[in-house]
Design a protein around this motif. Structure first.
Motif, PDB file in Angstrom:
ATOM      1  N   ALA A  94     -12.570  91.066  18.327  1.00  0.00           N
ATOM      2  CA  ALA A  94     -12.744  90.540  19.688  1.00  0.00           C
ATOM      3  C   ALA A  94     -14.219  90.508  20.096  1.00  0.00           C
ATOM      4  O   ALA A  94     -14.661  89.590  20.786  1.00  0.00           O
ATOM      5  CB  ALA A  94     -11.948  91.388  20.666  1.00  0.00           C
ATOM      6  N   GLU A  95     -14.982  91.520  19.639  1.00  0.00           N
ATOM      7  CA  GLU A  95     -16.394  91.608  20.028  1.00  0.00           C
ATOM      8  C   GLU A  95     -17.185  90.390  19.570  1.00  0.00           C
ATOM      9  O   GLU A  95     -18.173  90.003  20.178  1.00  0.00           O
ATOM     10  CB  GLU A  95     -17.051  92.858  19.400  1.00  0.00           C
ATOM     11  N   ILE A 109     -15.405  85.341  23.608  1.00  0.00           N
ATOM     12  CA  ILE A 109     -14.407  84.867  24.552  1.00  0.00           C
ATOM     13  C   ILE A 109     -14.574  85.604  25.871  1.00  0.00           C
ATOM     14  O   ILE A 109     -15.133  86.695  25.908  1.00  0.00           O
ATOM     15  CB  ILE A 109     -12.983  85.135  24.035  1.00  0.00           C
ATOM     16  N   MET A 113     -12.243  87.071  29.074  1.00  0.00           N
ATOM     17  CA  MET A 113     -10.823  87.341  29.316  1.00  0.00           C
ATOM     18  C   MET A 113     -10.633  87.979  30.680  1.00  0.00           C
ATOM     19  O   MET A 113     -11.393  88.860  31.077  1.00  0.00           O
ATOM     20  CB  MET A 113     -10.283  88.254  28.218  1.00  0.00           C
ATOM     21  N   LEU A 160     -11.530  96.114  35.715  1.00  0.00           N
ATOM     22  CA  LEU A 160     -12.936  96.234  36.112  1.00  0.00           C
ATOM     23  C   LEU A 160     -13.362  97.669  35.863  1.00  0.00           C
ATOM     24  O   LEU A 160     -12.583  98.594  36.068  1.00  0.00           O
ATOM     25  CB  LEU A 160     -13.102  95.897  37.598  1.00  0.00           C
ATOM     26  N   TYR A 161     -14.603  97.849  35.410  1.00  0.00           N
ATOM     27  CA  TYR A 161     -15.072  99.202  35.132  1.00  0.00           C
ATOM     28  C   TYR A 161     -15.258  99.938  36.449  1.00  0.00           C
ATOM     29  O   TYR A 161     -16.109  99.558  37.258  1.00  0.00           O
ATOM     30  CB  TYR A 161     -16.378  99.151  34.345  1.00  0.00           C
ATOM     31  N   HIS A 163     -16.549 102.668  37.394  1.00  0.00           N
ATOM     32  CA  HIS A 163     -17.759 103.434  37.707  1.00  0.00           C
ATOM     33  C   HIS A 163     -18.963 102.527  37.931  1.00  0.00           C
ATOM     34  O   HIS A 163     -20.032 103.009  38.269  1.00  0.00           O
ATOM     35  CB  HIS A 163     -18.047 104.413  36.584  1.00  0.00           C
ATOM     36  N   PHE A 204     -22.275  93.433  32.649  1.00  0.00           N
ATOM     37  CA  PHE A 204     -21.936  94.210  31.451  1.00  0.00           C
ATOM     38  C   PHE A 204     -21.912  93.392  30.146  1.00  0.00           C
ATOM     39  O   PHE A 204     -22.553  93.788  29.167  1.00  0.00           O
ATOM     40  CB  PHE A 204     -20.599  94.930  31.657  1.00  0.00           C
ATOM     41  N   PRO A 205     -21.243  92.229  30.126  1.00  0.00           N
ATOM     42  CA  PRO A 205     -21.233  91.451  28.874  1.00  0.00           C
ATOM     43  C   PRO A 205     -22.644  91.032  28.448  1.00  0.00           C
ATOM     44  O   PRO A 205     -22.929  90.972  27.250  1.00  0.00           O
ATOM     45  CB  PRO A 205     -20.398  90.223  29.222  1.00  0.00           C
ATOM     46  N   LYS A 226     -25.407  92.753  29.127  1.00  0.00           N
ATOM     47  CA  LYS A 226     -26.049  93.970  28.638  1.00  0.00           C
ATOM     48  C   LYS A 226     -25.677  94.184  27.168  1.00  0.00           C
ATOM     49  O   LYS A 226     -26.508  94.571  26.351  1.00  0.00           O
ATOM     50  CB  LYS A 226     -25.570  95.149  29.494  1.00  0.00           C
ATOM     51  N   MET A 227     -24.413  93.906  26.850  1.00  0.00           N
ATOM     52  CA  MET A 227     -23.961  94.074  25.468  1.00  0.00           C
ATOM     53  C   MET A 227     -24.643  93.065  24.539  1.00  0.00           C
ATOM     54  O   MET A 227     -24.838  93.324  23.363  1.00  0.00           O
ATOM     55  CB  MET A 227     -22.438  93.905  25.379  1.00  0.00           C
ATOM     56  N   ARG A 248     -17.017  88.108  35.529  1.00  0.00           N
ATOM     57  CA  ARG A 248     -17.392  88.887  34.351  1.00  0.00           C
ATOM     58  C   ARG A 248     -16.990  88.161  33.068  1.00  0.00           C
ATOM     59  O   ARG A 248     -17.694  88.201  32.070  1.00  0.00           O
ATOM     60  CB  ARG A 248     -16.717  90.266  34.408  1.00  0.00           C
ATOM     61  N   LYS A 276     -21.022  85.292  30.339  1.00  0.00           N
ATOM     62  CA  LYS A 276     -21.702  85.177  29.040  1.00  0.00           C
ATOM     63  C   LYS A 276     -21.530  83.779  28.449  1.00  0.00           C
ATOM     64  O   LYS A 276     -21.809  83.572  27.275  1.00  0.00           O
ATOM     65  CB  LYS A 276     -21.172  86.236  28.088  1.00  0.00           C
TER      66      LYS A 276
END
Lengths: 374, 297
Positions: free
Chosen positions: A71-72, A76, A78, A85-86, A88, A97-98, A100-101, A145, A149
């Protein structure tokens, strides 16, 4: 991006969730996977995402075989049913977040995240935590989110089922708007026919891991390929009646009424002594001109908003019809209902498959439909 | 509760609390107050329970006592040696156990055993493991060409031995707490992070650590407090001595010596009070840090 599924099968121990599924999803299309729970629609989505790996078969994104990709790697976006949702992270950080990754520089990531937040209209909520948002706002964050990306494909897993009825209507229009604005290929899983029919370019109706019908929403509603499709779509549900061949026509139920049935294009060996017919409640009209197809006694009348729903008894069967409230109908009255020929669907009793009348063969019908759409 | 508290309801409340309260007051609160007061007894006739003089002399005395300073230093080394390694190690093992692992239940039991075993039994086993001539540890080291070490008799190695034993002993409890914390993290966050392109390590640092922070916080407070209170392990591992040349003398051991061996009740109470203040300060620092980094749902 164009997606192609080739003979995709997914087995969990003994159960086959997705059975030999092949289809193509075109670039920029919004496709709904529709079906009752346990039909394999969510599994199909998980296979597309790469969170599940198929037992057999291939998945292509464009010309690339991505079947074995995690998946990484698939690029995609999703949206999950519970949004995931995160908790924290603030809204802004969730959307970033995506990026940042992907190691996008922080400044650029922030700009892109804000842009996306504006697109989904949550620009004023960037500092909040997910716990402080309403369901609809969380939904928008989840979409932002997923899209930030610039993914190849957007996957939506029952994204509206946690919202209340009014918000659901609003959000499904929003999803359609955002999808078209971004021009992304999207796959939308739902068990709600109304959702699927209203926003998709194409609907795939699944049952037991098999696609029952894959067509444009209206076409699926008007021309169900089999009894399951006919009965799954529509509310109130379609009337399914059994008719039995007699000397001078087909007998409806146990009554003395006969129905003229056209000739069908079908394999010679098919047995036509008993067939099923389907008529949607809204396709009936009350008539006094003698062109009625069904005559029966009204046993129940219900007025729901703009419609009047009647239940009528013919022999030992009951049919539901939505009729014009202008007609003054009373329980106990004898009522004559007409249906135009094209609105009667015929199904094989054993296989449940649609029977195509000769004069209106499938090819002709599809062409007509294309013209209607054009 | 919608009702406002009245005298009657308060009284009734105290009635329900009284059994537990009575025991707590008799065996906890009262001794704490007494030992606090006792730390100011400078001249005490404990046969007749008569105090001839109060003062701060005890505080001056213990801070001039080299043993107490050694005890403070040793306790500090012990806490720094045990707590971070113990937390990191047990977190790592908990994460491994939390994954779908064959025999996970078996390993959980293995790791939890030290926690339910008596410290004395554990220490006796470890004193054999650390034995300079017949010990397993030295045997293991001999494979790597390391000469036998007198773990328990060399002042240089007494504290490391104690730290190794304590880390091992503390693993089980920490692992169980971490496992409970890990299992309360929703799976959906990991799925979402995977889709968002996060590698296994990024998922650990961006999802697991922040969502586990309340648990990590709890474990670290408990571990630090327990670290400052260490006594049994020392007593059992070194056969009722604070290690060779006081090399494993801890603050609680110092209190024990003053109280039971030298009958210096005033000094013992003073040392206990100083320890209390140290633990109190550390806990407050942790609370302040925690407020900044710990995420609560």
């Amino acid at each position: 991006m164009k997606i192609r599924l080739d003979q995709l099968t997914m087995k969990f121990d003994e159960t086959t969730a997705v059975n030999n599924l092949s289809t193509t999803i075109n670039d920029g299309e919004l496709v709904s996977l529709l079906g009752p729970s346990g039909c394999g629609k969510s599994t199909t989505l998980m296979l597309l995402s790469g969170l599940y790996k198929p037992t057999s078969g291939q998945i292509y994104f464009g010309n690339q075989d991505v079947t074995k990709w995690d998946a990484e790697k698939r690029g995609i976006g999703m949206v999950f049913q519970n949004y995931a949702l995160y908790p924290h992270l603030s809204v802004l950080k969730n959307i970033m977040f995506p990026l940042k990754m992907q190691k996008v520089p922080k400044k650029e990531a922030m700009e892109r995240a804000k842009e996306m937040a504006d697109l989904v209209q949550i620009g004023h909520l960037l500092d909040r935590k997910p716990g402080q948002l309403s369901g609809g706002q969380q939904q928008r964050v989840a979409i932002a989110r997923a899209l930030v990306k610039k993914p190849n494909v957007l996957l939506l897993d029952e994204p509206l089922s946690n919202l209340d009825a009014r918000l659901r209507l609003e959000m499904r229009e929003e999803i359609r708007r955002i999808q078209q604005e971004v021009g992304i290929t999207a796959v939308f899983v739902t068990h709600d026919q109304e959702e699927a029919l209203s926003i998709s370019d194409r609907v795939m109706l699944m049952k037991d891991g098999i696609i029952q019908q894959d067509s444009m929403p209206q076409w699926m509603y008007k021309h169900p390929e089999n009894e399951f499709v006919a009965s799954f779509l529509g509310n109130p549900p379609i009337n399914l009646l059994t008719i039995v061949k007699k000397a001078n026509g087909y007998q409806i139920g146990n009554s003395d009424q006969l129905l003229n049935v056209p000739a069908f294009t079908l394999p010679k060996e098919d047995n036509l002594d008993v067939i099923h017919i389907g008529v949607r409640p809204e396709d009936f009209f009350v008539t006094t001109n003698g062109n009625q197809t069904f005559t029966g006694k009204i046993i129940h009348i219900e007025t729901i908003g703009r419609d009047t729903l009647i239940r009528m008894e013919i022999g030992d069967t009951t049919i539901r019809a939505l009729v014009d409230p202008q007609h003054d109908l009373q329980v106990g009255d004898t009522c004559r209902l007409g249906v135009s020929d094209t609105n009667i669907h015929y199904f094989n009793v054993e296989s449940g498959q649609r029977l195509h009348p000769v004069e209106r063969s499938m090819e002709n019908a599809r062409e007509t439909n294309m013209e209607e759409h054009a | 509760m919608l009702e406002k508290p009245t005298w009657k309801s308060t009284l009734r409340g105290f009635l329900y609390l009284s059994p537990a309260l009575l025991i707590l007051i008799t065996f906890n609160i009262y001794p704490i107050i007494r030992s606090f007061l006792m730390s100011f007894y400078t001249d005490y006739d404990y046969f007749n329970d008569v105090v001839h003089a109060f003062g701060l002399d005890n505080f001056i005395t213990i801070f001039q006592d080299p043993s107490f300073l050694t005890a403070l230093k040793n306790t500090g080394v012990f806490v720094i040696g045990v707590v971070p390694i113990s937390i990191a190690l047990s977190l790592g093992i908990a994460v491994l156990l939390n994954n779908k692992l064959k025999l996970a239940g078996f390993f959980r039991t293995i790791y939890f055993l030290p926690f339910v075993t008596s410290v004395v039994a554990v220490a006796i086993v470890w004193s054999w493991i650390f034995h300079s001539d017949y010990g397993l540890f030295n045997y293991l080291l001999s494979w790597f060409g390391i000469d036998p070490i007198a773990w328990l008799n060399d002042p240089k190695y007494a504290m490391p031995s104690l730290i190794i034993l304590s880390i091992w002993k503390g693993l089980g409890f920490n692992i169980i707490i971490f496992l409970a914390g890990l299992q309360s993290i929703g799976k959906q966050y990991y799925l979402a992070a995977k889709v968002d392109g996060a590698s296994a390590w990024s998922r650990f640092t961006n999802i697991t650590l922040p969502l586990l922070s309340p648990t990590i916080f709890f474990v670290s407070i408990i571990s630090i407090i327990n670290g400052f209170k260490v006594f049994d392990e020392v007593f059992a591992l070194f056969n009722g001595r604070p290690g060779p040349a006081n090399s494993a003398l801890t603050v609680v051991y110092y209190i024990y010596q003053k109280f039971y061996e030298e009958w210096q009740f005033g000094l013992a109470s003073t040392a206990a009070f100083v320890l209390f203040i140290i633990i109190f300060i550390f806990t407050i620092i942790q609370l302040i840090i925690g407020r900044r980094f710990v995420h609560y749902n």
